[in-house]
Design an enzyme around this catalytic site. Structure first.
Site, PDB file in Angstrom:
ATOM      1  N   THR A   1      37.297  29.567  43.948  1.00  0.00           N
ATOM      2  CA  THR A   1      38.604  29.343  43.324  1.00  0.00           C
ATOM      3  C   THR A   1      39.651  29.046  44.399  1.00  0.00           C
ATOM      4  O   THR A   1      40.407  28.065  44.287  1.00  0.00           O
ATOM      5  CB  THR A   1      39.008  30.576  42.494  1.00  0.00           C
ATOM      6  OG1 THR A   1      37.898  30.948  41.684  1.00  0.00           O
ATOM      7  CG2 THR A   1      40.197  30.274  41.610  1.00  0.00           C
TER       8      THR A   1
ATOM      9  N   HIS B   1      39.980  34.341  33.328  1.00  0.00           N
ATOM     10  CA  HIS B   1      39.888  33.398  34.460  1.00  0.00           C
ATOM     11  C   HIS B   1      39.986  31.996  33.830  1.00  0.00           C
ATOM     12  O   HIS B   1      38.996  31.266  33.733  1.00  0.00           O
ATOM     13  CB  HIS B   1      38.551  33.612  35.175  1.00  0.00           C
ATOM     14  CG  HIS B   1      38.434  32.963  36.517  1.00  0.00           C
ATOM     15  ND1 HIS B   1      39.324  32.022  37.008  1.00  0.00           N
ATOM     16  CD2 HIS B   1      37.504  33.123  37.502  1.00  0.00           C
ATOM     17  CE1 HIS B   1      38.937  31.644  38.207  1.00  0.00           C
ATOM     18  NE2 HIS B   1      37.846  32.304  38.534  1.00  0.00           N
TER      19      HIS B   1
HETATM   20  N1   CP Z   1      33.799  31.530  40.073  1.00  0.00           N
HETATM   21  C1   CP Z   1      34.643  32.197  40.912  1.00  0.00           C
HETATM   22  O1   CP Z   1      35.730  32.664  40.521  1.00  0.00           O
HETATM   23  O2   CP Z   1      34.210  32.265  42.204  1.00  0.00           O
HETATM   24  P1   CP Z   1      35.020  32.874  43.422  1.00  0.00           P
HETATM   25  O3   CP Z   1      35.159  34.370  43.158  1.00  0.00           O
HETATM   26  O4   CP Z   1      34.228  32.550  44.642  1.00  0.00           O
HETATM   27  O5   CP Z   1      36.402  32.247  43.424  1.00  0.00           O
END
Ligand code: CP
Length: 300
Positions: A51, A125
């Site tokens: 992200t 998210h």
């Molecule tokens: N999918 C996701 O949020 O990955 P990260 O935690 O690496 O940002």
């Protein structure tokens, strides 16, 4: 549109705009940014690879600038409150992108600039859900009766929560569709939890720990997550592992998704299986995040 905190903030038209803009960027075309030169504040209070760095890449590709918050080297170490820290960043930035472990952060903190939720605790998210949708659209039609299996840590996974909300928006939008969901995971409190976020058809055996449940269900989409150890206060044994032999028992057009990072829930033998789209999800993160920034700062 001046914030993206929850999928609830978005209308179908706004989602369709974001997907359309992301497709233009993915096709390598540019959209005028009208000589705007915004500075974007990236504030991550939790670890991230995809992200954070896909947002940074998106900002570079748009020709904008960013500053990145470093918690260990900030005046929070002198006792400054989170509100004052964020208000300070808002003095320097036109848009804030924030990830925080507290699910209530957007209720507790007042934001005066546009804000993007890059993950708030176990809650949501939304930018991940939009890139998941963008990836699904490569091979699926949302006006079909989709069958979706969620596998893994369903209660603590914010990516699952946001994606279900997003899919449900389309399920309700197309009056003739009726998506069916199936859940294979760690099931304490699962029924109660799902009641809150889902009011559509659920494949009967939702309390299964058994992946074989998917062989009968024949899903269009399998969406897997890791155990969210950082949000669980007990050890959770994981024995739900998808390997290539299992994946080959699925229909040829089933897609296997994962927001990543993974632990051991998808065996690396699946990586070259044409059903696996998790690397494509990662790539799509850049285009969808370019589109979200464009929509917030330029379009409206
Ligand atoms: N999918 C996701 O949020 O990955 P990260 O935690 O690496 O940002």
């Amino acid at each position: 549109m001046n914030k993206l905190i929850s999928i609830d903030d978005l209308t179908i038209d706004q989602i369709n705009d974001i997907v359309k803009i992301a497709k233009i960027y993915k096709d390598g075309k540019l959209i005028p940014t009208f000589n705007l030169n915004p500075v974007i504040g990236i504030m991550f209070f939790e670890p991230s690879t995809r992200t954070n760095y896909s947002f940074q890449t998106a900002i570079h590709k748009l020709g904008f600038k960013f500053i990145e918050y470093n918690h260990d080297n900030s005046s929070s170490k002198k006792g400054e409150s989170l509100q004052d820290t964020i208000s300070t960043f808002e003095c320097y930035c036109d848009l804030i992108i924030i990830r925080h472990p507290d699910k209530n952060i957007f209720n507790d903190i007042v934001f005066s600039k546009p804000v993007i939720n890059a993950g708030n605790g176990p809650e949501e998210h939304p930018t991940q859900a939009l890139l998941d949708l963008f990836t699904i659209l490569d091979s699926k039609d949302l006006s079909d009766n989709l069958k979706i299996s969620f596998v893994g840590d369903i209660i603590c996974s914010r990516t699952i929560h946001s994606l279900i909300k997003l899919l449900e928006k389309y399920n309700n939008h197309y009056t003739d569709t009726n998506y069916t969901y199936n859940f294979v995971g760690y099931t304490e409190l699962l029924d109660k939890h799902l009641e809150k976020i889902l009011n559509t058809k659920i494949y009967p055996d939702i309390r299964s720990h058994d992946l074989n449940n998917l062989i009968e269900f024949q899903p269009d989409i399998i969406y897997t997550t890791r155990i969210q150890k950082e949000r669980r206060h007990f050890n959770q044994h994981t024995n739900i592992i998808i390997d290539n032999d299992f994946l080959d028992k699925m229909p040829e057009d089933t897609i296997l998704m994962h927001p990543l990072p993974r632990n051991n829930e998808i065996h690396t033998s699946c990586d070259k299986n044409p059903r696996s789209v998790y690397y494509e999800q990662m790539k799509n993160g850049v285009y969808i995040r370019m589109a979200i920034i464009y929509k917030l700062l330029i379009m409206d």
